[in-house]
Design a protein around this motif. Structure first.
Motif, short mmCIF file in Angstrom:
data_model
loop_
_atom_site.label_atom_id
_atom_site.label_comp_id
_atom_site.label_asym_id
_atom_site.label_seq_id
_atom_site.Cartn_x
_atom_site.Cartn_y
_atom_site.Cartn_z
N ALA A 20 0.84 -1.19 0.00
CA ALA A 20 0.00 0.00 0.00
C ALA A 20 0.88 1.24 0.00
CB ALA A 20 -0.91 -0.02 1.23
N TYR A 21 0.24 2.40 0.06
CA TYR A 21 0.94 3.68 0.01
C TYR A 21 2.13 3.73 0.97
CZ TYR A 21 1.88 8.64 0.35
OH TYR A 21 2.51 9.85 0.37
N ALA A 22 1.92 3.28 2.18
CA ALA A 22 2.96 3.38 3.21
C ALA A 22 4.07 2.35 3.06
CB ALA A 22 2.33 3.25 4.60
N THR A 23 3.85 1.32 2.24
CA THR A 23 4.84 0.23 2.15
C THR A 23 5.36 -0.02 0.74
OG1 THR A 23 3.06 -1.40 1.89
CG2 THR A 23 3.83 -0.96 4.14
N ALA A 24 4.87 0.68 -0.24
CA ALA A 24 5.22 0.39 -1.64
C ALA A 24 6.60 0.89 -2.06
CB ALA A 24 4.15 0.96 -2.57
N ALA A 25 7.09 1.95 -1.44
CA ALA A 25 8.36 2.55 -1.87
C ALA A 25 9.54 1.57 -1.82
CB ALA A 25 8.67 3.80 -1.06
N ARG A 28 9.30 -0.73 -4.86
CA ARG A 28 9.63 0.00 -6.10
C ARG A 28 11.14 0.18 -6.22
NH1 ARG A 28 6.55 4.18 -9.40
NH2 ARG A 28 8.18 5.25 -10.53
N ALA A 29 11.79 0.54 -5.12
CA ALA A 29 13.25 0.72 -5.13
C ALA A 29 13.96 -0.59 -5.45
CB ALA A 29 13.72 1.28 -3.79
N GLU A 30 13.47 -1.68 -4.89
CA GLU A 30 14.09 -2.99 -5.16
C GLU A 30 13.87 -3.41 -6.61
OE1 GLU A 30 16.68 -5.71 -4.60
OE2 GLU A 30 16.14 -4.40 -2.94
N VAL A 31 12.69 -3.17 -7.13
CA VAL A 31 12.43 -3.46 -8.55
C VAL A 31 13.43 -2.68 -9.41
CG1 VAL A 31 10.79 -3.00 -10.43
CG2 VAL A 31 10.01 -4.11 -8.33
N ASP A 32 13.63 -1.41 -9.10
CA ASP A 32 14.57 -0.60 -9.87
C ASP A 32 16.00 -1.14 -9.76
OD1 ASP A 32 12.53 1.05 -10.75
OD2 ASP A 32 12.93 2.62 -9.27
N ARG A 33 16.40 -1.58 -8.57
CA ARG A 33 17.74 -2.16 -8.39
C ARG A 33 17.91 -3.42 -9.24
NH1 ARG A 33 17.62 0.06 -3.26
NH2 ARG A 33 16.38 -1.58 -2.32
N VAL A 34 16.91 -4.29 -9.21
CA VAL A 34 16.99 -5.53 -9.98
C VAL A 34 17.01 -5.23 -11.48
CG1 VAL A 34 15.72 -7.62 -10.61
CG2 VAL A 34 15.94 -6.99 -8.20
N LEU A 35 16.16 -4.32 -11.92
CA LEU A 35 16.09 -4.01 -13.35
C LEU A 35 17.31 -3.26 -13.86
CD1 LEU A 35 12.31 -3.14 -13.78
CD2 LEU A 35 13.50 -5.25 -14.43
N ALA A 36 18.08 -2.67 -12.96
CA ALA A 36 19.31 -1.98 -13.38
C ALA A 36 20.28 -2.96 -14.04
CB ALA A 36 19.97 -1.31 -12.18
N ASP A 37 20.18 -4.24 -13.67
CA ASP A 37 21.03 -5.28 -14.28
C ASP A 37 20.42 -5.85 -15.55
OD1 ASP A 37 22.86 -4.98 -12.20
OD2 ASP A 37 21.91 -6.56 -11.00
N ALA A 38 19.22 -5.43 -15.92
CA ALA A 38 18.51 -5.88 -17.12
C ALA A 38 18.49 -7.41 -17.26
CB ALA A 38 19.08 -5.22 -18.37
N PRO A 39 17.98 -8.12 -16.25
CA PRO A 39 17.89 -9.58 -16.39
C PRO A 39 16.83 -9.93 -17.44
CG PRO A 39 16.67 -8.88 -14.46
CD PRO A 39 17.37 -7.66 -15.00
N PRO A 40 16.90 -11.11 -18.02
CA PRO A 40 15.88 -11.52 -18.99
C PRO A 40 14.47 -11.56 -18.39
CG PRO A 40 17.77 -12.99 -19.13
CD PRO A 40 17.98 -12.09 -17.93
N THR A 55 -1.53 2.28 -5.01
CA THR A 55 -0.09 2.54 -5.04
C THR A 55 0.67 1.24 -5.29
OG1 THR A 55 -0.40 4.34 -3.46
CG2 THR A 55 1.85 3.56 -3.79
N GLY A 56 0.25 0.16 -4.63
CA GLY A 56 0.86 -1.14 -4.86
C GLY A 56 0.65 -1.61 -6.29
N LEU A 57 -0.55 -1.40 -6.80
CA LEU A 57 -0.83 -1.75 -8.19
C LEU A 57 0.07 -0.94 -9.13
CD1 LEU A 57 -2.76 -3.50 -9.89
CD2 LEU A 57 -4.29 -1.53 -9.98
N GLY A 58 0.31 0.31 -8.77
CA GLY A 58 1.20 1.16 -9.56
C GLY A 58 2.62 0.63 -9.60
N VAL A 59 3.07 -0.01 -8.53
CA VAL A 59 4.41 -0.60 -8.51
C VAL A 59 4.49 -1.76 -9.50
CG1 VAL A 59 6.15 -1.79 -7.11
CG2 VAL A 59 4.89 0.14 -6.15
#
Length: 118
Positions: A20-25, A28-40, A55-59
């Motif tokens: 939710a809003y209070a827990t999604a950040a 999102r930050a972890e998704v960005d860290r993982v995607l920085a390596d562009a895994p398949p 907010t969670g759906l937005g992530v």
């Protein structure tokens, strides 16, 4: 949230509790860290998810959109029935079903509007 990078081709992020809003950040930050390596692939596991808000759906949409940009296919695993219903009702299920590289620019079409507002 827990991250398993034992398979570099498809890192796994386990999401539990409330997304939710209070827990999604942090997710999102972890998704960005993982995607920085562009895994398949990137797997989001929702086995222990109890609640999700917009907010969670937005992530989830963010993970899909950023994955499209770097060539990473997003896969959802262990989707609870309530989340499956929300994904269907909001049209996000259709967005996630698109083949890799079939994303629309953010300002073009309904999926682009959804990605920008979710």
């Amino acid at each position: 949230m827990a991250v398993d990078r034992s398979d570099p081709a498809a890192p796994l992020i386990r999401v539990g509790g409330d997304l939710a809003y209070a827990t999604a950040a942090p997710l999102r930050a972890e998704v960005d860290r993982v995607l920085a390596d562009a895994p398949p692939g990137l797997v989001l596991d929702f086995t222990d998810l109890l609640f999700i808000d917009s907010t969670g759906l937005g992530v989830i949409v963010h993970a899909w959109r950023e994955g499209q940009q770097c060539g990473t296919a997003l896969r959802l695993r262990a989707v609870p029935r309530f989340l499956e219903t929300i994904l269907d009702m909001t049209g996000v299920a259709g967005l996630l079903a698109r083949p890799l590289g079939d994303g629309l620019p953010a300002a073009d079409g309904a999926a682009g509007r959804l990605a920008d507002t979710a």
